[in-house]
Design a protein around this motif. Structure first.
Motif, PDB file in Angstrom:
ATOM      1  N   GLY A   1      55.036  42.336  47.370  1.00  0.00           N
ATOM      2  CA  GLY A   1      54.625  43.334  48.205  1.00  0.00           C
ATOM      3  C   GLY A   1      53.135  42.938  49.188  1.00  0.00           C
TER       4      GLY A   1
ATOM      5  N   LYS B   1      48.463  54.820  45.766  1.00  0.00           N
ATOM      6  CA  LYS B   1      49.241  54.426  47.036  1.00  0.00           C
ATOM      7  C   LYS B   1      50.527  55.195  46.761  1.00  0.00           C
ATOM      8  CE  LYS B   1      47.038  50.436  48.344  1.00  0.00           C
ATOM      9  NZ  LYS B   1      46.791  48.740  48.215  1.00  0.00           N
TER      10      LYS B   1
ATOM     11  N   ASP C   1      48.926  50.393  41.958  1.00  0.00           N
ATOM     12  CA  ASP C   1      48.145  51.491  42.488  1.00  0.00           C
ATOM     13  C   ASP C   1      48.577  53.009  42.257  1.00  0.00           C
ATOM     14  OD1 ASP C   1      45.437  51.074  43.438  1.00  0.00           O
ATOM     15  OD2 ASP C   1      46.166  50.243  45.147  1.00  0.00           O
TER      16      ASP C   1
HETATM   17  C1  LIG Z   1      45.931  47.943  48.664  1.00  0.00           C
HETATM   18  C2  LIG Z   1      46.092  46.601  47.716  1.00  0.00           C
HETATM   19  C3  LIG Z   1      45.240  46.061  46.988  1.00  0.00           C
HETATM   20  C4  LIG Z   1      43.938  46.910  46.516  1.00  0.00           C
HETATM   21  O1  LIG Z   1      43.916  48.012  46.071  1.00  0.00           O
HETATM   22  P1  LIG Z   1      42.579  49.060  45.975  1.00  0.00           P
HETATM   23  O2  LIG Z   1      43.393  50.181  45.438  1.00  0.00           O
HETATM   24  O3  LIG Z   1      42.163  49.323  47.448  1.00  0.00           O
HETATM   25  O4  LIG Z   1      41.925  48.478  45.113  1.00  0.00           O
HETATM   26  C5  LIG Z   1      45.479  45.078  45.895  1.00  0.00           C
HETATM   27  N1  LIG Z   1      46.498  44.352  46.351  1.00  0.00           N
HETATM   28  C6  LIG Z   1      47.679  44.686  47.383  1.00  0.00           C
HETATM   29  C7  LIG Z   1      48.962  43.940  47.486  1.00  0.00           C
HETATM   30  C8  LIG Z   1      47.122  45.910  48.007  1.00  0.00           C
HETATM   31  O5  LIG Z   1      48.198  46.446  48.959  1.00  0.00           O
END
Ligand SMILES: *Cc1c(COP(=O)(O)O)cnc(C)c1O
Length: 459
Positions: free
Chosen positions: A226, A285, A282
């Motif tokens: 992703g 997310k 995450d």
């Molecule tokens: C959002 C994201 C991150 C960083 O995530 P944080 O929660 O902001 O530390 C790392 N890798 C990918 C692919 C992301 O989409």
């Protein structure tokens, strides 16, 4: 002289007030502008005598009128999840209980919930049950944890305990990734002393060549499940296949993409991840738990403790691996949302978001003035406004300015990126509240504001 902490408002009053205000906030969330008016100031000098709990909270509530409605259904910027009702309730409870999750001595309850949450997450993502897990503040720290384990393994291959000795005498760490590498993985490499620039970007053939050139020396591979710009997935299974023929640790950044494994329709994108060595995602997310929440999983839990060992005479020796020591019980929100909605509930959310992204892509394709710039693989739609008569540079400038118009407008909210030399919009759909109406508004607003911008440029 009395004790102001007892006299200036009690906990029940404080919580009752916040509950009432929170209920109002949430009731309006689905229809609020993402970017509300700037509201009351919270500045001024440090008060000598405090105003009491209720006054302080009222001032904060008044000022929070300006809070971005990022947990609402029309915030499509970055990759920003919402908060499920169960996760929100559990997060409040986390503060009420105020457990220190750094060890089972400080909080047997916190440790227990964390163990179960990690076990359930492994199950949810169909990763082997024997893997170790760490809950972190987000994907950046999860990348740090996974790559710390990778670094330990790599140095061990050279006969060195890097966590005790450091890098002295060791060669530079060979790190390979692809053009989809996230800035946070580079940041983790910097924090680990490996260096941001260590990561060399290659495709599959390049990776095979680089492995050949190493002649058996160990390496670290960062695969991306992703891409935050496009939703694109690296050929992870093929990268793992290659790594299996060499001495390489494969770390997978699946901050949101790991959730592709929840649905049969998109699972093939994330195939092979169960054969990697460390994998991250995450929570804030696509799991839709509140900030801050992330997870790192490592195939062999023995690589997790040494990097994060913390010994002192007064500390219990059972501390749980984490880059932090004292930390909140963020496992509660993870546990609660998984318990409340189960595998089926979270799968249904991912499937709905994938369908919504497809719906937007189809709309973009039928609108003469919109252009889809890349195939929509998961939940990010890459497109731009393409009115007749604007050529390359003008088109780019137009979309960049239009991107700012969208943010200022506030009905829907998403950012721009660069794709293939073009300015592109990249709404990401990750909030459980988002509906078809919300997603339809994305194209409506771009067309409306785009036309307005052209009209004003013409006059
Ligand atoms: C959002 C994201 C991150 C960083 O995530 P944080 O929660 O902001 O530390 C790392 N890798 C990918 C692919 C992301 O989409």
């Amino acid at each position: 002289m009395g004790d102001p902490l007892r006299e200036k408002g009690n906990e029940s009053e404080a919580l009752a007030y916040v509950f009432e205000q929170a209920t109002r906030y949430l009731a309006d969330l689905d229809d609020s502008s993402v970017l509300p008016d700037r509201a009351a100031s919270i500045g001024g000098d440090l008060p000598e005598d405090g105003d009491g709990a209720l006054d302080a909270l009222a001032a904060l509530v008044a000022a929070s009128g300006s809070a971005t409605r990022s947990s609402g259904p029309r915030f499509f910027h970055f990759v920003t999840g919402g908060t499920t009702p169960a996760a929100l309730g559990a997060d409040w409870l986390t503060s009420v209980l105020d457990q220190n999750s750094f060890s089972a001595v400080s909080s047997p309850f916190g440790a227990n919930v964390e163990d179960v949450a990690i076990r359930w997450l492994l199950d949810l993502f169909e990763l082997p049950a024997g893997w170790g897990g760490v809950l972190t503040t987000g994907a950046t720290m999860a990348n740090f944890v996974g790559l710390a384990a990778a670094r330990r393994w790599w140095a061990e291959q050279h006969g060195v305990d890097v966590d005790e000795r450091g890098f002295a005498g060791l060669p530079a760490v060979p790190v390979f990734s692809t053009a989809s590498i996230h800035a946070s993985a580079r940041k983790a490499l910097a924090m680990l002393g490996i260096g941001r620039e260590a990561a060399r970007l290659v495709d599959l053939e390049g990776l095979e060549r680089e492995f050949g050139a190493l002649e058996g020396a160990p390496a670290i591979v960062i695969a991306n499940a992703g891409d935050v710009n496009t939703g694109h997935f690296d050929p992870i299974a093929e990268m793992v296949d290659l790594a299996e023929g060499h001495r390489a640790w494969v770390h997978v950044d699946g901050a949101f993409g790991l959730f592709a494994r929840l649905t049969p329709e998109s699972a093939r994108l994330a195939e092979g991840i169960d054969r990697a060595h460390s994998v991250i995602a995450d929570g804030h997310k696509w799991l839709n738990v509140p900030y801050d929440s992330g997870f790192a999983f490592v195939h062999d839990p023995r690589y997790l403790r040494p990097p994060f060992q913390l010994s002192a005479a007064y500390l219990p020796s059972d501390e749980r691996p984490s880059p932090e020591a004292s930390r909140r019980a963020r496992a509660l929100a993870v546990w609660a949302t998984l318990r409340a909605y189960g595998r089926a509930g979270h799968r249904a959310m991912v499937e709905r978001h994938v369908a919504l992204a497809r719906r937007l892509s189809e709309r973009v394709e039928v609108e003469g003035e919109l252009e889809l710039l890349a195939e929509t693989t998961l939940n990010i739609v890459l497109f731009r406004h393409r009115p007749a008569g604007l050529e390359r540079d003008a088109l780019d400038a137009h979309n960049l300015a239009l991107g700012q118009d969208v943010l200022d407008d506030g009905r829907v909210f998403f950012g721009t990126t660069r794709y293939d030399g073009m300015t592109a919009f990249r709404p990401a759909i990750v909030n459980w509240r988002t509906t078809e109406t919300d997603v339809d508004l994305i194209a409506d607003v771009v067309l409306e504001l785009g036309a307005r911008r052209l009209a004003s440029a013409a006059t």
